[in-house]
Design an enzyme around this catalytic site. Structure first.
Site, mmCIF file in Angstrom:
data_model
loop_
_atom_site.group_PDB
_atom_site.id
_atom_site.type_symbol
_atom_site.label_atom_id
_atom_site.label_comp_id
_atom_site.label_asym_id
_atom_site.label_seq_id
_atom_site.Cartn_x
_atom_site.Cartn_y
_atom_site.Cartn_z
ATOM 1 N N SER A 256 6.759 0.322 0.170
ATOM 2 C CA SER A 256 6.023 0.806 1.330
ATOM 3 C C SER A 256 4.567 0.401 1.288
ATOM 4 O O SER A 256 4.018 0.032 0.262
ATOM 5 C CB SER A 256 6.123 2.332 1.390
ATOM 6 O OG SER A 256 5.406 2.879 0.296
ATOM 7 N N LYS A 257 3.980 0.513 2.441
ATOM 8 C CA LYS A 257 2.587 0.146 2.654
ATOM 9 C C LYS A 257 1.615 0.868 1.733
ATOM 10 O O LYS A 257 0.624 0.304 1.302
ATOM 11 C CB LYS A 257 2.243 0.536 4.097
ATOM 12 C CG LYS A 257 1.603 -0.571 4.908
ATOM 13 C CD LYS A 257 1.193 0.015 6.240
ATOM 14 C CE LYS A 257 1.483 -0.949 7.376
ATOM 15 N NZ LYS A 257 1.197 -0.396 8.684
ATOM 16 N N ARG A 258 1.928 2.109 1.479
ATOM 17 C CA ARG A 258 0.987 2.941 0.729
ATOM 18 C C ARG A 258 0.695 2.428 -0.673
ATOM 19 O O ARG A 258 -0.345 2.705 -1.237
ATOM 20 C CB ARG A 258 1.503 4.385 0.632
ATOM 21 C CG ARG A 258 1.406 5.121 1.925
ATOM 22 C CD ARG A 258 1.164 6.598 1.685
ATOM 23 N NE ARG A 258 -0.121 6.841 1.034
ATOM 24 C CZ ARG A 258 -1.258 7.070 1.689
ATOM 25 N NH1 ARG A 258 -1.266 7.063 2.992
ATOM 26 N NH2 ARG A 258 -2.360 7.313 1.024
ATOM 27 N N GLY A 260 0.502 -0.796 -1.807
ATOM 28 C CA GLY A 260 0.166 -2.205 -1.943
ATOM 29 C C GLY A 260 0.549 -2.978 -0.698
ATOM 30 O O GLY A 260 0.927 -2.393 0.305
#
Length: 485
Positions: A256-258, A260
RNA sequence: GGCGCUAUCGUCUAACGGUUUAGGACGCUGCCCUCUCAAGGCGGUAAUACGGGUUCGAUUCCCGUUAGCGCUACCA
């Protein structure tokens, strides 16, 4: 006789703005499978969620796919015999098919308000029951339905899941997976706004587009029994399913984005080569069973086998990606690296440098074993583009002695006598200067490196001298003598 | 909570019941090479989650436990 004997696969992203690396892996496996087996690779845009639509996302997706080298045979901008390849342009098709389902009693109108659904779910959750629609609207009479439709009451259409049925999903990667239909929710197929949900649209499109193999992420496995039921309801032949293992964060949760970068575009702008990213991602969940790890896209096509895909999720490990980039960068043609370097220089503070291509090529040659990214050339060896702004204190302490200025002066004089010197000439002249001073070569070598570059490490000293040239080198020697200490 | 999937070094993985003191790569690390930093060469570190079966023999097959993850939307 199966009408799915021609291999046709699809990558079906929703246009959320960027290409997720997990999406890239899915697209890649579809591509490899198609190319390996002489099949067709289709790109289809799943934009049935109007709320999530991002302007320009489709164009960006196509550009990014192309950057990765994954060209599709049918899809937006290209066309094909089964278009449109954009779901929002296929609304009539879904409406037509949903009518068939309703007539067959495999689907039904539902007029329940979102509030009621939420309440229902909450109460079920409270007593730790599974959340599921209670089929209330299934029991509406024909008259009631017509009445409500006539009054334009908001409604959706739901899948009517039969009770007490075992639903088998056959998956190449996981084998037979069995589900109990009593545990399946009466999924919404057509939303209140007239758009289909993924479940309806993907089944209809995969059928109409004659998709033979559905290769997609594992997160779809739990909803596949609903799709199977849909194929059965229509009386359609099912494609072969292959649910790919997930790409994971270092903490093993779904990538997920959170935690990296997840967008292919992010890696591209950070200077990763598409070959590296593609190669790396290909090996996350699959490998050809040989010890070689560095492959071109063509080699991957040659080696790929969907049967060899793993079941377990794979952590996306940046360190290894970097190592792949190092390897691919080493293999990359000089001229291509030059092109990238020049492009980066234009965007850097050295945009007005006056170095000739031949000189840049020498720099590339000298730096290549020392870098994982082309941009590292500029970041790690700025001294090729401008004189050192400062001198590493640690190196001064270690290599700069009381007599060093004298040695370097002797050396500079020696160098000034050279005529278009080669690397060898620089070396011989240095030896001579050392002899004149009555010291070992080392006394000159390290302080000279510091004077030229400002740092203690880097390419071979004589390479640096040769690249910098005689005049510049001598100039830097005198500057250093003046500025250090 | 329910359902499903998964389980080999820290990470990516090899092994398709016996050729295994479980192999490779990344990382970390030692030595060599060397004008430095790298690169390169040669080494080292480190794993079959646990418990039961099946079998002459289990990393490999089956069951259970545990753990992790995914799904559980009028999002895909």
């Amino acid at each position: 006789m199966s009408y799915l004997n021609q291999i046709r696969v699809r990558f079906a992203p929703s246009p959320t703005g960027y290409l997720h690396v997990g999406g890239l892996r899915t697209a890649l496996y579809n591509y490899l499978f198609a190319r390996k087996n002489g099949g067709v690779f289709v790109l289809r845009i799943e934009d049935t969620d109007r709320a999530r639509y991002v302007e320009g996302a489709v164009e960006n997706l196509i550009v990014t796919l192309k950057w990765c080298g994954l060209d599709y045979d049918e899809g937006p901008q290209l066309g094909g015999n089964y278009g449109s390849y954009i779901q929002s342009e296929r609304l009539e098709i879904y409406k037509k098919h949903i009518q068939i389902l309703i007539e067959l009693k495999k689907a039904y109108y539902c007029f329940c308000t979102p509030e009621r659904i939420t309440e229902l779910r909450d109460s079920q959750q409270k007593v730790n029951q599974q959340t599921k629609y209670d089929k209330l609207c299934l029991h509406l009479t024909q008259n009631e339905i017509e009445e409500k439709l006539k009054n334009n009451l908001p409604h959706v259409v739901r899948l009517n899941i039969e009770i007490d049925k075992k639903v088998i999903v056959e998956d190449i990667i996981r084998g037979k997976v069995e589900f109990d239909s009593n545990l399946l929710d009466d999924q919404v197929l057509l939303k209140g706004d007239g758009y289909p949900t993924y479940h309806l649209a993907n089944v209809i499109d995969d059928h109409l587009m004659k998709i033979s193999h559905v290769i997609r992420g594992e997160e779809w496995l739990p909803s596949t029994p609903k799709h199977v039921l849909l194929y059965d309801a229509f009386g359609w032949e099912k494609p072969v399913f292959a649910h790919l293992p997930l790409l994971l964060n270092p903490d093993k949760s779904k990538l997920s984005k959170r935690q990296g970068d997840v967008a292919v575009e992010d890696y591209r702008s950070k200077g990763y080569l598409s070959e590296s990213l593609v190669n790396f991602v290909a090996l996350l969940g699959w490998n050809p069973g040989i010890e070689q790890e560095i492959f071109s896209l063509d080699e991957l096509v040659e080696l790929f086998s969907i049967d060899a895909v793993n079941k377990a999720g794979a952590v996306f490990n940046i360190e290894k990606l970097n190592a792949f980039n190092f390897e691919h960068l080493r293999k990359k043609d000089d001229r291509e690296v030059l092109r990238i370097l020049k492009d980066l220089l234009t965007k850097s503070k050295y945009s007005n440098h006056s170095l000739a291509d031949d000189t840049l090529l020498l720099i590339i040659e000298a730096m290549r074993p020392r870098i994982s990214f082309v941009k590292d050339i500029i970041e790690n060896s700025p001294y090729f583009f401008e004189p050192p702004e400062s001198y590493d204190q640690e190196v001064i302490k270690k290599r700069w002695e009381e007599d060093t200025p004298n040695y370097l002066r002797t050396l500079a004089e020696e160098y000034s006598r050279l005529n278009t010197p080669s690397k060898d000439d620089y070396e011989k002249a240095l030896h001579k200067a050392a002899e004149t001073c009555g010291v070992g070569n080392g006394k000159l070598i390290h302080s000279l490196r510091l004077a030229l570059s400002g740092v203690g490490g880097g390419p071979g000293l004589y390479d640096i001298l040769f690249i910098l040239g005689k005049e510049e080198s001598i100039k830097r020697i005198y500057t250093a003598i003046e500025r250090i200490k």
